[in-house]
Design an enzyme around this catalytic site. Structure first.
Site, mmCIF file in Angstrom:
data_model
loop_
_atom_site.group_PDB
_atom_site.id
_atom_site.type_symbol
_atom_site.label_atom_id
_atom_site.label_comp_id
_atom_site.label_asym_id
_atom_site.label_seq_id
_atom_site.Cartn_x
_atom_site.Cartn_y
_atom_site.Cartn_z
ATOM 1 N N LYS A 1 43.463 74.460 114.477
ATOM 2 C CA LYS A 1 44.102 74.495 113.162
ATOM 3 C C LYS A 1 45.564 74.065 113.315
ATOM 4 C CE LYS A 1 44.530 77.701 109.187
ATOM 5 N NZ LYS A 1 44.210 79.068 108.700
ATOM 6 N N SER B 1 41.573 79.515 104.390
ATOM 7 C CA SER B 1 42.450 78.396 104.588
ATOM 8 C C SER B 1 42.123 77.540 105.813
ATOM 9 C CB SER B 1 43.895 78.899 104.725
ATOM 10 O OG SER B 1 44.040 79.635 105.926
ATOM 11 N N SER C 1 40.446 83.888 106.211
ATOM 12 C CA SER C 1 40.522 82.426 106.335
ATOM 13 C C SER C 1 39.612 81.764 107.349
ATOM 14 C CB SER C 1 41.953 82.008 106.637
ATOM 15 O OG SER C 1 42.639 81.840 105.435
#
Ligand code: GLN
Length: 486
Positions: free
Chosen positions: A76, A151, A175
């Site tokens: 990420k 997310s 997330s």
């Protein structure tokens, strides 16, 4: 090569039937051919990844073995990997490059895993859909007209679409779990502190955790083993008991295990088609010998309010470092004084959701309102935590939905921040209570994936993964892959 689980590839690498270089070339090729549509990836460095792959092949030839040696992994974009962009999905950090490795990244590298891409995400990890990235939304590989969940949209889609067998996301209030549920992959939020936050750009520090993602619980466990453990650079890091049992992961014997079903999570808010899939998954757990019992977590109804007060308060503090002076974006300096330069930079650099949270959080912490909002939220957080402690006196695990619905259409919630916040109704509680939880594929409703959330007491991460492994040995949902452009 088929999609394959990390542990399938582990076997091939150890036997000398596969090379890390071939796996990394395949990853890069899939990113090239598939990501034009899905937009899960923000940056790659092919020559660096290939050099790391050749190094892993050398280590393999010399007989070295680790749980992740030679396996591609996607990171990420809020995790630092030296020399690569670390934008956090924000204009504020466009062009910013990491100057050091996050501890989880350096531990993966030391064990021979190979980062192949930095992945898209909601700006600064705020969001539930993957639509709040300043660089454009990520799409769901099961239906590109729908959101992948956020997310950690990019890392999850990277695994779902076969770019890499493993990825690292982050989970503050759901997330990794929400997108895992929407995209049919397995993702763990460890007990708070099990994975170091050094090098993870802070959103809400008392809630942020790195979350490993894979096709199976056994894959996730392998990655966790090489990353877990105390880190002098993160004072909140803790030792995870029984880390040695994470690889190779053995399934739990669920016979006689008590699994609690919190009534607050199984109420009328759950979409009927999601309930149907999840009830079949519960039947499967019962068939494996588990005793399913009703429990109550009565303060669940305060969870969303509590989470969004604690989270925004911490956001307003953490994001104050983005001032255009030290690093990242700086507004054009048209003779502005320092205060105006900072406010102009923040006005242009942050997207609407980041601004909304900074404003809300600043308000919550302000004199006169602090006691009414922030302090009360901390008190509610204690009550929510106690609910879990109480429940775990009579059960070994809890089972809940991850989300009340399947992946929703793009744009469905972007105009209504409150409805976006409500997407986290089943995931924020465990974040507040700092207990480990994971999302496992449980089946499909209308062609879209549905995840089951399993929750364990603090520091029982190993037992949690073993239970998920037992479930996955008895089911095949996690092996179903989306229709992908070749
Ligand atoms: N969707 C939640 C939020 O927007 C959770 C985000 C996260 O876990 N990073 O805060």
């Amino acid at each position: 090569m088929a999609l394959g689980t990390a542990m399938d590839w582990r076997g091939g690498l150890d036997a000398g039937d596969l090379s890390a270089e071939a796996l990394v070339r395949q990853s890069l090729e899939r990113i090239r051919s598939r990501d034009g549509q899905l937009h899960a990836v923000l940056a790659t460095d092919a020559s660096r990844s290939l050099a790391l792959a050749r190094e892993a092949d050398r280590r393999l030839r010399e007989g070295e073995r680790t749980p992740v040696l030679g396996l591609p992994v996607v990171l990420k974009d809020n995790l630092a990997w030296t020399g690569l962009p670390a934008t956090c999905g924000s204009r504020m950090l466009e062009g910013h490059q990491a100057a050091y490795d996050a501890t989880v990244v350096s531990r993966l590298l030391a064990a021979g895993a190979i980062p192949v891409a930095k992945a898209n995400m909601d700006e600064f990890a705020m969001g539930s859909s993957g639509e709040y990235s300043a660089f454009g939304p990520t799409l769901n590989p099961w239906d590109p007209a729908r959101v992948p969940g956020g997310s950690s949209s990019g890392p999850i889609v990277a695994v779902a679409a076969g770019y890499a067998p493993l990825a690292l996301g982050s989970d503050t209030g759901g997330s990794v779990r929400l997108p895992a549920s929407f995209c049919n992959v397995t993702a763990l939020r460890p007990t708070y502190g099990v994975l170091s936050r050094y090098g993870l750009t802070a959103m809400a520090s008392s809630l942020d955790q790195v979350g490993p993602v894979g096709t199976t619980a056994a894959d996730v466990a392998a990655a966790l083993q090489v990353m877990a453990g105390p880190d002098p650079r993160d004072s909140t890091s803790v030792d995870l008991p029984r880390t040695g049992a994470l690889f190779p992961l053995q399934p739990a014997d669920l016979k006689g295990k008590r699994i609690g079903l919190p009534v607050e999570y199984w109420g009328p808010g759950l979409a009927p088609e999601v309930r149907e899939v999840l009830e079949a998954a519960l039947d499967q757990l019962a068939a494996l010998g588990a005793d399913l019992v009703e429990v109550s977590l009565p303060h669940t109804r305060y969870a969303i309010d509590t989470y969004y007060l604690v989270c925004t308060s911490e956001v307003s503090s953490n994001l104050s470092r983005f001032d255009g002076v030290r690093y990242g974006y700086r507004a054009p300096d048209q003779g502005l004084d320092l205060a105006d330069l900072i406010s102009e930079t923040r006005d242009r650099g942050f997207g609407p959701e980041a601004k909304r949270r900074i404003l809300l959080g600043t308000f919550c912490l302000s004199r006169g309102w602090y006691e009414a909002f922030y302090l009360r939220a901390l008190q509610a957080r204690t009550l929510i935590t106690r609910n879990f402690q109480e429940a775990f006196r009579s059960v070994d695990l809890l089972a809940t939905p991850v989300s009340p619905v399947t992946a929703f259409p793009l744009g469905a919630k972007t105009g209504d921040p409150l409805s976006m916040y409500l997407a986290d109704v089943f995931t924020v509680t465990t974040s507040l209570a700092a207990v480990p939880c994971l999302s496992v594929p449980a089946g499909f409703a209308g062609g879209l994936p549905v995840g089951l959330q399993l929750i364990a007491p603090a520091l029982a991460d190993v037992a949690l993964l073993k239970a998920a492994h037992a479930f996955q040995l008895a089911t095949a949902h996690h092996l179903t892959t989306p229709p992908l452009p070749s």
